[in-house]
Write an enzyme that holds these catalytic residues in place. Structure first.
Site, mmCIF file in Angstrom:
data_model
loop_
_atom_site.group_PDB
_atom_site.id
_atom_site.type_symbol
_atom_site.label_atom_id
_atom_site.label_comp_id
_atom_site.label_asym_id
_atom_site.label_seq_id
_atom_site.Cartn_x
_atom_site.Cartn_y
_atom_site.Cartn_z
ATOM 1 N N GLY A 280 2.335 2.260 10.908
ATOM 2 C CA GLY A 280 3.535 3.530 10.775
ATOM 3 C C GLY A 280 4.316 3.667 12.220
ATOM 4 C CG ASN B 267 -1.675 1.227 1.425
ATOM 5 O OD1 ASN B 267 -1.575 1.892 0.468
ATOM 6 N ND2 ASN B 267 -2.511 1.453 2.602
ATOM 7 C CD GLU C 164 -3.436 -2.409 7.635
ATOM 8 O OE1 GLU C 164 -2.295 -2.583 7.164
ATOM 9 O OE2 GLU C 164 -4.159 -1.488 7.281
ATOM 10 C CB SER D 73 5.040 -1.364 12.321
ATOM 11 O OG SER D 73 4.801 -0.223 12.571
ATOM 12 C CE LYS E 125 -0.072 3.318 5.022
ATOM 13 N NZ LYS E 125 -0.270 3.370 6.243
ATOM 14 C CG HIS F 5 -5.916 2.062 5.470
ATOM 15 N ND1 HIS F 5 -5.824 2.826 6.260
ATOM 16 C CD2 HIS F 5 -4.825 1.018 5.034
ATOM 17 C CE1 HIS F 5 -4.107 2.571 6.463
ATOM 18 N NE2 HIS F 5 -3.956 1.633 5.880
ATOM 19 N N GLY G 53 2.744 -1.167 4.352
ATOM 20 C CA GLY G 53 2.776 0.176 4.113
ATOM 21 C C GLY G 53 3.972 0.913 3.984
ATOM 22 N N GLY G 54 4.429 1.651 4.856
ATOM 23 C CA GLY G 54 5.769 2.463 4.437
ATOM 24 C C GLY G 54 6.924 1.356 4.054
HETATM 25 P P1 PGA Z 1 2.641 0.622 7.878
HETATM 26 O O1 PGA Z 1 1.302 0.600 7.064
HETATM 27 O O2 PGA Z 1 3.314 -0.737 7.165
HETATM 28 O O3 PGA Z 1 3.378 1.805 7.334
HETATM 29 O O4 PGA Z 1 2.589 0.406 9.187
HETATM 30 C C1 PGA Z 1 0.652 -0.399 7.048
HETATM 31 C C2 PGA Z 1 -0.969 -0.002 6.486
HETATM 32 O O5 PGA Z 1 -1.343 1.124 6.687
HETATM 33 O O6 PGA Z 1 -1.343 -0.628 5.468
#
Ligand code: PGA
Length: 256
Positions: free
Chosen positions: A179, A8, A173, A219, A10, A105, A240-241
């Site tokens: 994050g 993702n 999640e 994370s 974002k 989300h 995500g990140g």
């Molecule tokens: P993250 O985000 O891996 O940056 O924690 C996960 C997400 O929001 O799907």
């Protein structure tokens, strides 16, 4: 069942050149690791970029057409067309070649006031055009997981038929893990996943609940990813990140 590794992006990256470069790294990395063992393991990698970068990924995936790498969007509207300035419909996404759409989300719920009711409308609308929804659920810091997640499932899945459920993916999640570099540990995440399965059994039946892939997100990185798949035996990951670093994302895929 397939193992899903979903990236993702974002609201990133901000230029087409950067988006192309990131996708290119992922594509080349996957080509390098694609082998007989990849096919046996049945892994599906899904890239979910911002809407504006979907056409370039669509062109690349559709032109080269190698299996195991598909794409999806991060949201959709609940109507298919009409006077809804600024919205993107499931039909448009389907016509562009999207296979998946992330719905509900926590960032959509937090910044755009999405509710279980609007999430439900979006899920119903995505199913209508055979887009596969990645339905996100999870509690905030200090909230009781079971209460929040049960409510998200009951209200979010209202009116969704058993046949449609077969195209659903659920991502657990916890909002406090997104994050934050503070992931929910695999054994704790597994408790939530078992709770989701139990709730789905009550809402539908046990057999169907077992067929629905349930992923973890929050994370994740190239070091912790394998614990969720290899040890806790989850059906996949929503990243995500870390998915913004092509090399690290490929390391995640390799590690599982
Ligand atoms: P993250 O985000 O891996 O940056 O924690 C996960 C997400 O929001 O799907």
């Amino acid at each position: 069942m397939k193992t899903f590794i979903i990236g993702n992006w974002k609201c990133n990256p901000t230029t087409q050149a950067q988006a192309e470069q990131l996708f290119d790294t992922v594509e080349k990395g996957i080509k390098r690791i694609k082998s007989a063992s990849w096919r046996n393991k049945n892994i599906e990698v899904v890239i979910c970029p911002p809407f504006v970068w979907l056409p370039l990924i669509s062109a690349s995936v559709c032109a080269k057409g190698f299996g195991g790498l598909v794409f999806g969007s991060q949201d959709c509207f609940w109507e298919q067309s009409g006077t809804y300035t600024g919205e993107i419909s499931p039909t448009m996404l389907k016509n562009l070649g999207c296979s998946y759409v992330i719905i509900g989300h926590s960032e959509r719920r937090k910044y755009f006031n999405e509710t279980n009711e609007t999430v439900n409308k979006k899920l119903l609308s995505a199913f209508k055009v055979r887009l596969k929804p990645i339905f996100c659920v999870g509690e905030q810091e200090g909230e009781e997981m079971s209460l929040v997640v049960k409510n998200q499932l009951i209200e979010g899945l209202s009116g969704i038929k058993r046949t449609q459920m077969r195209n659903l993916i659920i991502a657990y999640e916890p909002v406090w893990a997104i994050g934050t570099e503070n992931p929910c540990q695999p054994n704790e995440a597994m408790k939530a996943i078992l709770f989701i399965k139990k709730t789905l059994s009550e809402l539908y039946n046990r057999e169907l609940a077992e067929e629905i892939p349930i992923l973890y997100g929050g994370s994740l990185n190239s070091k912790n990813a394998k614990d969720y798949i290899k040890e806790a035996k989850m059906n996949g990951l929503l990243v995500g990140g870390t998915s913004l670093d092509g090399g690290e994302f490929i390391k995640i895929i390799k590690s599982v």
